[in-house]
Design an enzyme around this catalytic site. Structure first.
Site, mmCIF file in Angstrom:
data_model
loop_
_atom_site.group_PDB
_atom_site.id
_atom_site.type_symbol
_atom_site.label_atom_id
_atom_site.label_comp_id
_atom_site.label_asym_id
_atom_site.label_seq_id
_atom_site.Cartn_x
_atom_site.Cartn_y
_atom_site.Cartn_z
ATOM 1 N N ARG A 46 0.830 -1.221 0.000
ATOM 2 C CA ARG A 46 0.000 0.000 0.000
ATOM 3 C C ARG A 46 0.855 1.259 0.000
ATOM 4 N NH1 ARG A 46 -2.427 1.797 4.476
ATOM 5 N NH2 ARG A 46 -2.642 -0.291 5.344
ATOM 6 N N TYR A 97 -18.344 17.057 -14.433
ATOM 7 C CA TYR A 97 -18.512 15.611 -14.540
ATOM 8 C C TYR A 97 -19.507 15.138 -13.459
ATOM 9 C CZ TYR A 97 -17.505 10.684 -14.040
ATOM 10 O OH TYR A 97 -17.643 9.333 -13.930
ATOM 11 N N ASP A 168 -9.779 19.536 -13.906
ATOM 12 C CA ASP A 168 -9.997 18.189 -14.439
ATOM 13 C C ASP A 168 -9.635 18.252 -15.925
ATOM 14 O OD1 ASP A 168 -11.001 15.819 -15.520
ATOM 15 O OD2 ASP A 168 -12.699 15.752 -14.136
ATOM 16 N N LYS A 193 -9.751 7.048 -19.255
ATOM 17 C CA LYS A 193 -10.209 7.520 -20.559
ATOM 18 C C LYS A 193 -9.054 7.509 -21.563
ATOM 19 C CE LYS A 193 -13.931 7.975 -18.137
ATOM 20 N NZ LYS A 193 -14.338 9.189 -17.467
HETATM 21 C C1 PLP Z 1 -14.754 9.503 -16.141
HETATM 22 C C2 PLP Z 1 -14.427 10.851 -15.628
HETATM 23 C C3 PLP Z 1 -14.068 11.034 -14.286
HETATM 24 C C4 PLP Z 1 -14.076 9.906 -13.258
HETATM 25 O O1 PLP Z 1 -13.099 8.955 -13.514
HETATM 26 P P1 PLP Z 1 -13.242 7.371 -13.189
HETATM 27 O O2 PLP Z 1 -11.940 6.849 -13.665
HETATM 28 O O3 PLP Z 1 -14.433 6.866 -13.923
HETATM 29 O O4 PLP Z 1 -13.419 7.233 -11.715
HETATM 30 C C5 PLP Z 1 -13.723 12.323 -13.879
HETATM 31 N N1 PLP Z 1 -13.753 13.365 -14.741
HETATM 32 C C6 PLP Z 1 -14.119 13.217 -16.029
HETATM 33 C C7 PLP Z 1 -14.137 14.419 -16.921
HETATM 34 C C8 PLP Z 1 -14.465 11.967 -16.521
HETATM 35 O O5 PLP Z 1 -14.832 11.844 -17.800
#
Ligand code: PLP
Length: 371
Positions: A46, A97, A168, A193
């Site tokens: 961890r 998001y 983000d 993504k």
């Molecule tokens: C998918 C997404 C997230 C969250 O990420 P996860 O890997 O699904 O937990 C946060 N911000 C944006 C813009 C996203 O598209």
């Protein structure tokens, strides 16, 4: 040898996060270990892992800071929100998001934080929240409306006001913009993504140039246990190696499809920052080195949108984005997306041949529009 920081992103994506010593394997092999014999650098699973470190080095150098990887994008979001004092005010994009809004709303309901939702493409509205906020959450382009934030004046004013800023950067990737260079305190990615890029893992990361912030993120990760998987970080770094190549092609195809969509009679509007007719075009041009590979387009209503999705043969109906496969999602079907137009479809453009994608879209649009 030139300093690695001076290499271009395409080169850094290939070279960063490796062991350069003689005899070392080119790629850091995954180390599946929960515990280690005494006397070494890590001790317990961890606290660290060579695959986390390799991934963090590569993503950090692309964003211009130091990365800390988390179990998911959502875990990275939580790591940035948790340190806020009880009752702290947070400015959040009205169309952030869904998971970001969901977490903040839950914390607000339990009296943990207070929220000021703001239309983030309206610069003066954002600036007006700075006097009364502690954390300014930014996301650009926004999901799914593809609004573009005017970063420079907002981040400069926030820094002057002592407001912590988070960006983000999932939709833009570090290839299109590096918000730390504009003064953001932290950048967030859902590496699920584009960075992972193959729809086979969940992973998140926070990047910061501030050593104290990095140390507190590491402490948070260890204490809260939102640690990334070994295989996930290994695969995400493998994905990152080809990110520049994938993203360049995805953007080219997205531009082409966005232009063709504007000409189809069943399409009532197309949002894509790369279209010169898009309200965000000039802003995106001024601060990004590309327009991304997400298109949001509208048809007249939900029924037509669902018929369209049902008539597609190649493009996959599904909610994630950023993979090699082109996916489509009618966002309004999700609870919490009531502000999104009912007939809006978010298209994540993948790596299939552009003509095959257009044939599929055109056929489905023609079918869906038939009474
Ligand atoms: C998918 C997404 C997230 C969250 O990420 P996860 O890997 O699904 O937990 C946060 N911000 C944006 C813009 C996203 O598209």
């Amino acid at each position: 040898m030139r300093s690695p920081r001076r290499w271009r992103p395409e080169t850094l994506a290939v070279t960063a996060g490796r062991d350069h010593s003689p005899g070392a394997p080119l790629n850091i092999p995954p180390t599946f270990a929960s515990t280690y014999r005494d006397g070494g650098p890590v001790g317990y699973g961890r606290w660290g892992n060579p695959s986390w470190t390799a991934f963090e080095e590569a993503l950090g150098v692309l964003e211009g800071g130091h990365a800390v990887a988390f179990a998911s994008g959502q875990a990275a979001i939580a790591a940035l929100i948790e340190p806020l004092r009880v009752g702290a005010m947070v400015t959040v994009p009205a169309d952030a998001y869904l998971g970001t809004r969901g977490l903040l709303r839950d914390l607000e309901n339990r009296g943990r934080v207070r929220l000021q939702p703001v239309e983030v493409t309206d610069t003066s509205a954002v600036l007006a929240t700075l006097a009364s906020t502690e954390l300014l959450w930014l996301e650009s382009p926004t999901n799914p409306m593809l609004g573009v934030i005017e970063f420079r004046p907002i981040l400069a004013a926030a820094s002057k006001a002592g407001v912590t800023t988070v960006v983000d950067n999932t939709f833009a990737t570090p290839l299109l913009q590096q918000p730390l260079a504009w003064g953001a305190d932290a950048v967030l990615h859902s590496a699920t993504k584009y960075i992972g890029g193959h729809s086979d893992l969940l992973l998140g990361a926070v990047i910061t140039a501030d050593e104290d912030r990095r140390a507190s993120l590491l402490t948070h990760r260890t204490l809260h246990g939102a640690i990334p998987g070994v295989m996930e970080t290994y695969l995400a770094l493998r994905g990152l190696r080809t990110l520049p190549l994938r993203f360049a092609q995805q953007q080219r195809t997205a531009q082409e499809l966005a232009e063709r969509l504007t000409g189809h009679p069943a399409v009532t509007s197309v949002r894509y920052p790369g279209l010169s007719s898009d309200p965000n075009h000039d802003r995106a041009r001024a601060q990004m080195s590309g327009f991304g590979a997400i298109i949001s387009f509208e048809v007249a209503d939900a029924e037509i949108a669902d018929r369209l999705t049902g008539a597609l043969e190649l493009i996959v109906g599904g909610t994630s984005l950023g993979g090699v496969e082109t996916t489509i999602d009618r966002r309004r079907r999700w609870p919490g997306e009531e502000a999104v137009p009912a007939g809006l479809l978010r298209l994540s453009v993948g790596l299939e041949h552009p003509e095959d994608l257009w044939e599929d879209l055109q056929h489905a649009l023609d079918t869906a529009a038939r009474p």
